[in-house]
Design an enzyme around this catalytic site. Structure first.
Site, PDB file in Angstrom:
ATOM      1  N   GLU A 185       0.793  -1.238   0.000  1.00 20.17           N
ATOM      2  CA  GLU A 185       0.000   0.000   0.000  1.00 20.17           C
ATOM      3  C   GLU A 185       0.824   1.286   0.000  1.00 20.17           C
ATOM      4  O   GLU A 185       0.649   2.140   0.883  1.00 20.17           O
ATOM      5  CB  GLU A 185      -0.966  -0.002   1.184  1.00 20.17           C
ATOM      6  CG  GLU A 185      -2.022  -1.089   1.098  1.00 20.17           C
ATOM      7  CD  GLU A 185      -3.085  -0.983   2.182  1.00 20.17           C
ATOM      8  OE1 GLU A 185      -2.892  -0.244   3.164  1.00 20.17           O
ATOM      9  OE2 GLU A 185      -4.130  -1.644   2.028  1.00 20.17           O
ATOM     10  N   GLU A 290      -6.131  -8.128   0.248  1.00 18.97           N
ATOM     11  CA  GLU A 290      -6.823  -7.799   1.497  1.00 18.97           C
ATOM     12  C   GLU A 290      -8.280  -7.493   1.198  1.00 18.97           C
ATOM     13  O   GLU A 290      -8.594  -6.820   0.217  1.00 18.97           O
ATOM     14  CB  GLU A 290      -6.193  -6.575   2.179  1.00 18.97           C
ATOM     15  CG  GLU A 290      -4.772  -6.770   2.666  1.00 18.97           C
ATOM     16  CD  GLU A 290      -4.263  -5.545   3.414  1.00 18.97           C
ATOM     17  OE1 GLU A 290      -5.099  -4.725   3.865  1.00 18.97           O
ATOM     18  OE2 GLU A 290      -3.032  -5.399   3.543  1.00 18.97           O
TER      19      GLU A 290
END
Length: 330
Positions: A185, A290
């Site tokens: 991320e 995720e």
């Protein structure tokens, strides 16, 4: 030719909150502290952090958990790690204060053990560099909340690459190693060209030790459209590269305000259409690395007030169970 493992569909779980602390996952560890992330945790506790973290490492996830996952039908685990994993030679950041090397040592021994467990139960492992020096996103999961400076210093970037190379060298011959994710991320406002260069450099560092028929190299979308990665790291020059997207419905107010029907529609229709676009428009296989059943902010902010979804709280426990099962299936 050995099995080309990247063609195998993964159904896995993240072992978050283990080797990289996230307060919402383990609020009891942070009780009575000002800290909100692992850096602040180690700085605030100093020498007391070692015994506490080692107790956590040895109890939060155990061999029994790996056995249960395999028995349940899970075939993969994604293990987030911090850049401090290999001990004190990481670059200094101002958040460390007077402590040159604040992080607790010994996490690499826990990871060695986890890799052995994964091999014992035939689980695939995705090793994920979750926290880079200087933090790549400003989130607690990046190691330092409220700071995003990884991309501003060559020393930070190069050390992240060094960690990836060390992981590749250490586990190249372990049959459980399925993939190495080069960075979790990175924030949306980091330049795409910088991320692309980093991803390519990371690929070559990993490929010094891990061959493409054995280990995938995973790159995250950096919170931007897959279209920015079209014609990027494609075969034949780059092999067994995987694109990673994360999908949640609990951070944006428009999502939080949805009733369960809206949540299911977004997952089953909107995200299905997005997946079709990625499949047809990107030459890279893709993971949803995720996702969560959390549907409002109070799920992950147990210690403070957050946006709350009253459309969901109107349901009783039986209705909520059915709703969560339906959303999960979607």
């Amino acid at each position: 030719m050995p099995e080309n493992k990247h063609r195998k569909k993964l159904r896995g779980v993240n072992l978050g909150g283990w080797l990289v602390l996230e307060k919402w996952m383990t609020p009891s560890l942070f009780e009575g502290l000002e800290a909100h992330d692992e850096t602040a945790y180690c700085v605030e506790l100093g020498e007391r952090a070692g015994p506490l973290l080692k107790q956590h490492w040895n109890s939060f996830i155990t061999r029994d958990d790996f056995a249960w996952l395999a028995k349940t039908g899970i075939n993969a685990v994604r293990i987030p790690v911090g850049h401090w994993l290999f001990g004190p030679d990481y670059p200094y950041h101002a958040a460390y204060g007077s402590l040159r090397y604040p992080f607790v040592q010994g996490g690499i021994d826990i990871l060695d053990q986890a890799m052995r467990w994964a091999e014992d139960f035939a689980l695939h492992v995705v090793l994920d560099l979750h926290a880079a020096p200087g933090c790549q996103n400003g989130f607690d999961n990046g190691g330092i909340q409220g700071v995003c400076e990884w991309h501003t210093q060559p020393a930070f970037i190069d050390y992240a690459l060094t960690v990836l190379e060390r992981l590749a060298e250490r586990y190249a011959t372990n049959p459980a190693l399925h993939a190495i994710q080069v960075l979790n991320e990175p924030r949306w406002d980091i330049a795409t060209e910088l991320l692309k260069q980093y991803n390519q450099d990371a690929y070559h560092r990993i490929r010094k030790y891990c061959q493409p028929e054995h280990v995938a190299v995973v790159v995250h979308d950096g919170f931007r459209s897959y279209k920015e990665y079209q014609d990027f790291m494609n075969e034949p020059e780059y092999q067994n590269v995987v694109f990673d997207i994360h999908r949640y419905q609990c951070f944006v107010q428009d999502d939080i305000d949805l009733d369960i029907y809206g949540h299911i529609q977004k997952a089953a229709i909107d995200w299905k259409n997005e997946a079709d676009d990625i499949i047809s428009g990107l030459a890279l296989p893709t993971y949803v690395g995720e996702w969560s059943l959390g549907l409002d902010k109070k799920v992950f902010s147990l210690w403070k007030e957050g946006a709350f979804n009253h459309a969901l709280t109107a349901m009783d426990s039986v209705q909520m169970t059915i709703a969560y099962r339906a959303f999960s299936a979607a």
